[in-house]
Design a protein around this motif. Structure first.
Motif, short mmCIF file in Angstrom:
data_model
loop_
_atom_site.label_atom_id
_atom_site.label_comp_id
_atom_site.label_asym_id
_atom_site.label_seq_id
_atom_site.Cartn_x
_atom_site.Cartn_y
_atom_site.Cartn_z
N LEU A 22 42.33 42.02 0.53
CA LEU A 22 42.76 40.89 1.13
C LEU A 22 42.19 39.65 0.66
N THR A 30 46.06 30.71 -2.20
CA THR A 30 45.66 29.62 -1.73
C THR A 30 44.96 28.85 -2.90
N LYS A 36 42.07 31.15 -11.75
CA LYS A 36 41.46 31.80 -10.21
C LYS A 36 42.37 32.55 -9.87
N ILE B 21 34.79 35.31 -6.63
CA ILE B 21 35.79 34.34 -5.97
C ILE B 21 35.02 33.05 -5.54
N ARG B 84 37.91 22.90 -2.08
CA ARG B 84 38.87 24.02 -1.62
C ARG B 84 40.15 23.45 -0.70
N PRO B 85 41.26 23.89 -1.37
CA PRO B 85 42.46 23.12 -0.53
C PRO B 85 42.47 24.13 0.85
N PRO B 87 43.95 26.22 3.76
CA PRO B 87 44.55 27.13 3.67
C PRO B 87 45.94 27.05 4.44
N PRO B 88 47.01 27.61 4.09
CA PRO B 88 48.31 27.47 4.88
C PRO B 88 48.16 28.23 5.92
N ALA B 91 48.94 31.93 5.86
CA ALA B 91 48.01 32.90 5.24
C ALA B 91 47.19 33.13 6.28
N LEU B 92 46.62 32.23 7.07
CA LEU B 92 45.54 32.31 8.09
C LEU B 92 45.94 33.40 9.18
N LEU B 95 47.15 37.29 6.95
CA LEU B 95 46.18 38.15 6.20
C LEU B 95 45.41 39.07 7.23
N LEU B 98 47.27 41.74 8.75
CA LEU B 98 47.43 42.81 7.69
C LEU B 98 45.90 43.47 7.79
N GLY B 99 45.04 42.90 7.77
CA GLY B 99 43.88 43.58 7.66
C GLY B 99 43.28 44.29 9.00
N LEU B 102 45.48 47.60 8.77
CA LEU B 102 44.99 48.39 7.74
C LEU B 102 43.81 49.24 8.50
#
Lengths: 125, 176
Positions: A22, A30, A36, B21, B84-85, B87-88, B91-92, B95, B98-99, B102
């Motif tokens: 994830l 993003t 990256k 990351i 850091r941009p 986040p949309p 996605a917040l 994701l 989904l986690g 799972l």
């Protein structure tokens, strides 16, 4: 709820897979920098392969190389070889496609002078 | 199998992935990614997948890192946007959902290391038992890869060849 949590913590490999998958996916979505994004892609690839290899493990088993050529084989002595074969192919093909993606990045940089998604979009307009 | 040792390796794996990351310099991110690959190879050797560990150490930790570094030497080695941009929203929401899904499915997975799990019972014992009579190779992974599924492996080389041609075409210099 408590059962579900206990089930997760009994499978630490699965928890690791979910976290890396994830997080890598989030980075792909993003971040603006193309390299990256590819780092995130690589994490997603390897986490799925990690999950497949975890399935193949057996407690107390050894690597799937036969210990003796004459004795009859006991299957529980050896780890499951089929996921290993699948993942070998997946690793090599994954790195080959990663190479193509990186070559595309280099070509984009030569043409637009940047690897930042927004800069490239601005220059395209 | 010592349980604590395995947990330690998994934590190292998570830490190196998080480093790759979170670090802002792309060069360090890629070196951390190389060490992540290497720890992954270590975990796989621990799980009995020696062939996969070998390939990951050579191709994943070696070749992929070299490809990344070559690209960076030719392009910008810095993450040009340090901030850091945001986040949309999609996605917040999607994701974590989904986690949770799972992790909710974790209860249905077989126990880790269970010899009677579905993956290890149906066809895989037959491969282990017959491979020496069929192929005279003690390494079962090699006998499946190079004998039972040799056509598959041959076509895989076509994929790699195509990738090589694509790289060469993309990277050639324009004559001007």
């Amino acid at each position: 709820m408590a059962d579900a949590l206990a089930a997760v913590f009994q499978r630490p490999n699965f928890l690791t897979f979910v976290i890396i998958f994830l997080w890598g996916f989030y980075i792909m979505v993003t971040r603006y920098n193309l390299v990256k994004k590819l780092v995130g892609l690589y994490l997603v690839q390897t986490s799925v392969i990690f999950f497949l290899v975890s399935i193949s493990a057996k407690k107390g088993a050894t690597a799937p190389v036969l210990l003796s050529a004459t004795d009859p084989v006991q299957a529980f002595q050896y780890a499951n070889p089929l996921p290993h074969v699948l993942t070998l192919t997946a690793i090599v093909v994954g790195v080959a496609t990663l190479g193509v993606a990186l070559a595309l990045c280099a070509a984009i940089y030569r043409r637009y002078g940047s690897l930042d998604e927004e800069d490239i979009l601005k220059r395209l307009e | 199998m010592t349980f604590s040792f395995e947990i330690l390796l998994l934590i190292l794996l998570l830490v190196t992935a998080a480093g790759a990351i979170l670090v802002k310099d792309l060069m360090s991110a890629i070196l951390l990614l190389g060490s992540y690959s290497f720890f992954l190879a270590l975990v796989w050797a621990w799980l009995g997948a020696v062939d996969v560990a070998f390939v990951e150490a050579v191709v994943g930790a070696g070749l992929a890192t070299v490809l990344f570094l070559l690209t960076l030497f030719g392009t910008a080695p810095k993450d040009s946007r340090l901030r850091r941009p945001p986040p949309p929203i999609a996605a917040l929401f999607a994701l974590p959902l989904l986690g949770v899904l799972l992790l909710y499915a974790a209860n249905d997975l077989p126990k880790f290391g269970d010899p009677t799990s579905p993956a290890s019972t149906h066809i895989s014992p037959a491969y282990l038992e017959r491979s020496y009579q069929d192929t005279q190779t003690p390494n079962v992974v090699t006998s499946v890869l190079m004998d039972y599924r040799s056509l598959d492996t041959m076509v895989e080389t076509v994929v790699i060849f195509t990738a090589g041609i694509a790289c060469a075409l993309l990277l050639r210099r324009q004559a001007s």
